[in-house]
Write an enzyme that holds these catalytic residues in place. Structure first.
Site, short mmCIF file in Angstrom:
data_model
loop_
_atom_site.label_atom_id
_atom_site.label_comp_id
_atom_site.label_asym_id
_atom_site.label_seq_id
_atom_site.Cartn_x
_atom_site.Cartn_y
_atom_site.Cartn_z
N ASP A 340 15.81 1.63 5.17
CA ASP A 340 14.55 2.40 5.10
C ASP A 340 14.91 3.88 5.12
O ASP A 340 16.09 4.24 5.18
CB ASP A 340 13.61 2.02 6.26
N GLU A 399 4.12 0.76 -2.82
CA GLU A 399 3.71 0.34 -4.17
C GLU A 399 3.53 1.59 -5.03
O GLU A 399 2.41 2.03 -5.32
CB GLU A 399 2.41 -0.47 -4.05
N SER A 426 3.34 -6.09 -5.80
CA SER A 426 2.24 -7.05 -5.91
C SER A 426 1.42 -6.82 -7.17
O SER A 426 0.69 -7.71 -7.58
CB SER A 426 1.36 -7.03 -4.67
N HIS A 447 7.89 -12.10 -5.82
CA HIS A 447 6.67 -11.76 -5.11
C HIS A 447 6.48 -12.69 -3.92
O HIS A 447 6.18 -13.87 -4.09
CB HIS A 447 5.49 -11.85 -6.10
P1 NAD Z 1 4.69 -1.15 4.14
O1 NAD Z 1 3.97 0.13 3.96
O2 NAD Z 1 4.43 -1.96 5.34
O3 NAD Z 1 6.26 -0.91 4.08
C1 NAD Z 1 6.89 -0.13 3.14
C2 NAD Z 1 8.18 0.37 3.75
O4 NAD Z 1 8.94 1.03 2.75
C3 NAD Z 1 7.96 1.41 4.86
O5 NAD Z 1 8.70 1.03 6.00
C4 NAD Z 1 8.51 2.70 4.26
O6 NAD Z 1 9.09 3.57 5.23
C5 NAD Z 1 9.55 2.15 3.32
N1 NAD Z 1 9.89 3.10 2.26
C6 NAD Z 1 9.09 3.92 1.56
N2 NAD Z 1 9.81 4.64 0.69
C7 NAD Z 1 11.08 4.27 0.82
C8 NAD Z 1 12.29 4.66 0.20
N3 NAD Z 1 12.30 5.58 -0.73
N4 NAD Z 1 13.42 4.06 0.59
C9 NAD Z 1 13.42 3.12 1.54
N5 NAD Z 1 12.30 2.71 2.17
C10 NAD Z 1 11.15 3.28 1.82
O7 NAD Z 1 4.39 -1.98 2.82
P2 NAD Z 1 4.44 -3.57 2.59
O8 NAD Z 1 3.10 -4.12 2.87
O9 NAD Z 1 5.61 -4.11 3.29
O10 NAD Z 1 4.64 -3.65 1.02
C11 NAD Z 1 5.86 -3.37 0.41
C12 NAD Z 1 5.82 -3.82 -1.03
O11 NAD Z 1 5.50 -5.20 -1.09
C13 NAD Z 1 4.77 -3.14 -1.88
O12 NAD Z 1 5.27 -3.01 -3.19
C14 NAD Z 1 3.61 -4.12 -1.85
O13 NAD Z 1 2.76 -3.99 -2.96
C15 NAD Z 1 4.34 -5.42 -1.88
N6 NAD Z 1 3.63 -6.59 -1.34
C16 NAD Z 1 2.85 -6.47 -0.27
C17 NAD Z 1 2.18 -7.60 0.24
C18 NAD Z 1 1.32 -7.50 1.46
O14 NAD Z 1 0.58 -8.44 1.76
N7 NAD Z 1 1.41 -6.43 2.23
C19 NAD Z 1 2.34 -8.84 -0.39
C20 NAD Z 1 3.19 -8.93 -1.50
C21 NAD Z 1 3.82 -7.80 -1.96
#
Ligand code: NAD
Length: 707
Positions: A340, A399, A426, A447
């Site tokens: 991260d 995202e 997503s 996904h």
């Molecule tokens: P989140 O906001 O909980 O986590 C994202 C993490 O990425 C954070 O910890 C952030 O610090 C980190 N981050 C941001 N920029 C970064 C970088 N440049 N380098 C390294 N780390 C970085 O988000 P999430 O809910 O875990 O979602 C993450 C991805 O998964 C997104 O693309 C989202 O669309 C996808 N997704 C989410 C879900 C859901 O239900 N939340 C389901 C499927 C897919």
């Protein structure tokens, strides 16, 4: 099939050993062998005691579902069922002692056979499970299980096993009295022999002895009457009458236990035939058993690619998704490098696993050593150099296309040329994201669903440039972490998000039409969905729906058409009621209390004087998802009905009794479904217009499934 051996002390050992199979099952061949072996053991005067066991690691895994599904006529099925009942009854009433030595798992028909022994001894094996799980596939025990189990352990103890299909460990089965003894693995046959040799006179089942009483009370006793009534009410509240199998099970217990065992078995046979021939069981067996087995065996894996073994996987972004992916990866024995932007954030991601493991340790589900080793495999970092040696990287950062492109480039600078880069996006099309990659052939979408440690599905998305080798090797990762893959082609919203959103949007549209919110929510539950559409909108947040729609509009330009329901989402978001995470949406979420529909909805969306029939709402909520699925197939996003249906059931909880979105069309009949859609399209709009694919299939006499 069933080996027969008679020793000098008069003990006949009947050992199940079906050739060419890793497990014994109940089917036509094994039944024929069983009937012959029983007849021989019972009629031979030299046989003093009968010992039944298995030469395989487990006793009997259950009924052979292929065999079960091969019968389409009730008389044939009834004859098969009663023949088994008769043979087992012959065995348990022959007067000779019968002991069952169970070397491992004994489920379904296997346990029903075992219940016909006068003594059951099992090997002490941590992996062994005992139970009657038929209900989980829309069936009921058809080998006497609904009659013998409650007569053995009482109605109260038997009902949860029969109605929920719980699988017990040996120690718990012993406590309940399903087993008589549990002994060190490898000594169960000897223990069964010892018991047989200790018997001096004829042996009977408890239910065949004079003065027998059902433990815990007869059906007519007030306590059991109350129990059955409560079970009935609970069942109704849980299933909305969509699942006939548990209702049949209750009927078997109620009607069967008022009479003698033989009459009870006839009752069971009739309900069993009913269940096997029901569309619900056919749908559940097709998708939850055959479909899932194929997917888990990686039916979609391209041939000719060596199996990829994983030792190190990088996970970018330690948020909700990244933390979950790191957990399942480390659990599979793979080092999970969790990266991260700050070490604190990466550590927080690791803490997610720590908390999960603490809970498991408190429940005795994992040893402290194993938990520590798992945690050790999660390596929090901010340094891309730590990805060196990883066979795969999965990104789960924000995202945002720019951020995703940036982390792709940084990772590829460190990774080996053949390493896979997977995105957990997503919504963003994979082909577009792959533009940031120097090796689009190695770029793929994986996904996951939230929470990753509980949701077993992974939607694999093929970008335009993704190679077959990348697909094959990615599937190897999914198998390694014990999850179920479906494979789809690249498109907006892929498959699961796209179809799932039609359900919530249809619910929102109903609100706009003046349907009362409570009626909409009830229609969702009656349709068999786990949550009503308004509650579900609150879960994902109306704000997110509006945001995705905005992005779609920007991407599509003139081709964009606003979706029904959007206006409702916009209006609720404008009020700041963005969903559950904000504590307010279509529902109120009082702290520590139960959520309830927001009273203000009546003013915002005044209910119409005349409310529609709930059946029409149910039909709309299901048809809208099925029609959108067919569009995905038409566009080539989806290729196999199997993956469609597994994705629907595992991905967003589409009702299993309908078999999935395509399973629903299949069991409705394509022509009948087209008729429904045409009527709905006329009344509610273009979105219900049946796609041409369906009409072509009818013309050409094609179906989605052969059965
Ligand atoms: P989140 O906001 O909980 O986590 C994202 C993490 O990425 C954070 O910890 C952030 O610090 C980190 N981050 C941001 N920029 C970064 C970088 N440049 N380098 C390294 N780390 C970085 O988000 P999430 O809910 O875990 O979602 C993450 C991805 O998964 C997104 O693309 C989202 O669309 C996808 N997704 C989410 C879900 C859901 O239900 N939340 C389901 C499927 C897919």
């Amino acid at each position: 099939m069933i080996n027969f051996e008679l020793d000098a002390q008069g003990i006949a050992t009947l050992s199940w050993d079906m050739p060419g199979r890793s497990q014994n099952v109940i089917n036509g061949e094994s039944c024929a062998a069983l009937f012959a072996a029983i007849e021989r053991a019972v009629s031979d005067p030299a046989v003093k005691g009968i010992l039944m066991t298995s030469a395989k690691a487990d006793f009997i895994a259950g009924g052979d579902l292929e065999w079960l599904q091969s019968a389409d006529a009730a008389p044939e099925l009834y004859a098969r069922t009663t023949a088994l009942h008769k043979a087992l009854r012959h065995l348990e009433t022959c007067g000779k002692p019968v002991a069952m030595a169970l070397p491992g798992t004994t489920l379904g028909g296997g346990l029903e056979v075992a219940l016909c022994g006068h003594y059951r001894v099992a090997a002490d094996k941590p992996s062994a499970r005992f139970g009657l799980p038929e209900v989980t596939l829309g069936l009921l025990p058809g080998g006497g299980g609904t009659q013998r189990l409650p007569r053995l352990i009482g109605v109260q103890n038997a009902l949860p096993l029969l109605l929920e299909g719980k699988r017990l460990k040996a120690a718990d089965a012993l406590k309940l009295g399903i087993l008589n003894a549990v002994v060190a693995a490898g000594t169960e046959v000897q223990a069964a022999r010892d018991w047989l040799l200790a018997q001096t006179g004829p042996v009977q089942q408890p239910w065949d002895t004079k003065g027998y009483k059902i433990p815990g009370g007869a059906i007519s006793s007030p306590a059991v009457q109350q129990l059955i009534m409560a079970a009935n009410a609970m069942l109704r509240a849980k299933t909305y009458g969509n699942y006939p199998a548990p209702e049949h099970i209750l009927s078997c217990v109620y009607e069967g236990l008022i009479t003698d065992l033989d009459t009870g078995l006839k009752t069971e046979a009739r309900y069993f035939v009913h269940a096997v021939l029901s569309p619900q069981a056919k749908n559940m067996i097709r998708s939850l058993f055959f479909g899932m087995n194929e997917a888990n065996k990686l039916a979609a894996r391209p041939a000719g690619v060596d199996k990829q073994r994983y030792s190190r996987v990088g996970i970018l972004g330690a948020g909700m998704m990244g933390a979950g992916i790191a957990y399942v990866t480390a659990k599979a024995g793979i080092t999970a490098v969790l990266l991260d932007t700050s070490l604190e954030a990466a550590e927080r991601g690791k803490d997610y696993s720590r908390k999960l493991l603490e809970k498991q340790a408190a429940r005795g589900q994992i040893t402290p050593e194993k938990a520590a080793a798992l945690l050790e495999r999660i390596v929090p970092t901010t340094d891309y150099a730590a990805l060196d040696g990883a066979e795969m990287v999965i990104e789960a950062v924000f995202e945002d296309r720019t951020i995703k492109a940036d982390v792709t480039r940084k990772s590829e600078a460190v990774l080996a040329p053949d390493a896979i880069f997977a995105s957990n996006t997503s919504t963003l099309p994979i082909t577009g994201l792959a533009e940031a990659s120097a090796r689009p052939a190695n770029f793929i979408g994986l996904h996951f669903f939230s929470p990753v440690d509980k949701m077993p599905l992974v939607e694999v998305i093929m970008g335009k440039g993704t190679s077959d080798a990348t697909l094959a090797r990615s599937l190897d990762y999914i198998a390694a972490v014990g999850m179920t893959p479906i494979v789809v082609n690249d498109a907006r919203g892929f498959y699961t998000s796209r179809v799932f959103s039609t359900y919530v949007m249809e619910g929102l549209q109903m609100l706009k039409e003046g349907v009362r919110p409570a009626l909409i929510e009830n229609a969702g539950l009656q349709a068999g969905m786990p949550v009503g559409p308004l509650a579900l909108t609150d879960e994902v947040s109306a704000e997110l729906l509006v945001k995705i729609e905005k992005q779609t509009a920007a991407d599509l330009g003139d081709a964009y058409r606003p979706r029904p329901g959007l206006e409702v989402a916009q209006r609720i978001v404008a009020l700041g009621r963005i969903g559950k995470k904000a504590g307010q949406g279509f529902y109120e979420y009082p702290e520590g209390g139960k959520k309830s529909l927001w009273q203000g909805l009546a003013e915002l969306f005044p209910p119409a004087a005349e409310q529609p029939d709930v059946d029409v709402l149910v039909q709309r909520l299901i048809a809208v998802q099925a029609v959108e699925t067919v569009r995905c197939m038409e566009e080539g996003v989806l290729t196999t009905a199997r993956d469609v249906d597994i994705g629907a059931i595992l991905g967003w909880g589409f009702p299993p009794f309908r078999g999935g979105t395509i399973g629903h069309i299949h069991s409705t009949g394509i022509a009948a479904f087209i008729g429904q859609c045409e009527a709905l399209a006329q009344q509610f709009g273009e979105r219900f217009q049946p796609p041409a694919l369906l009409k072509t299939m009818v013309e050409e006499g094609r179906t989605f499934y052969s059965r």
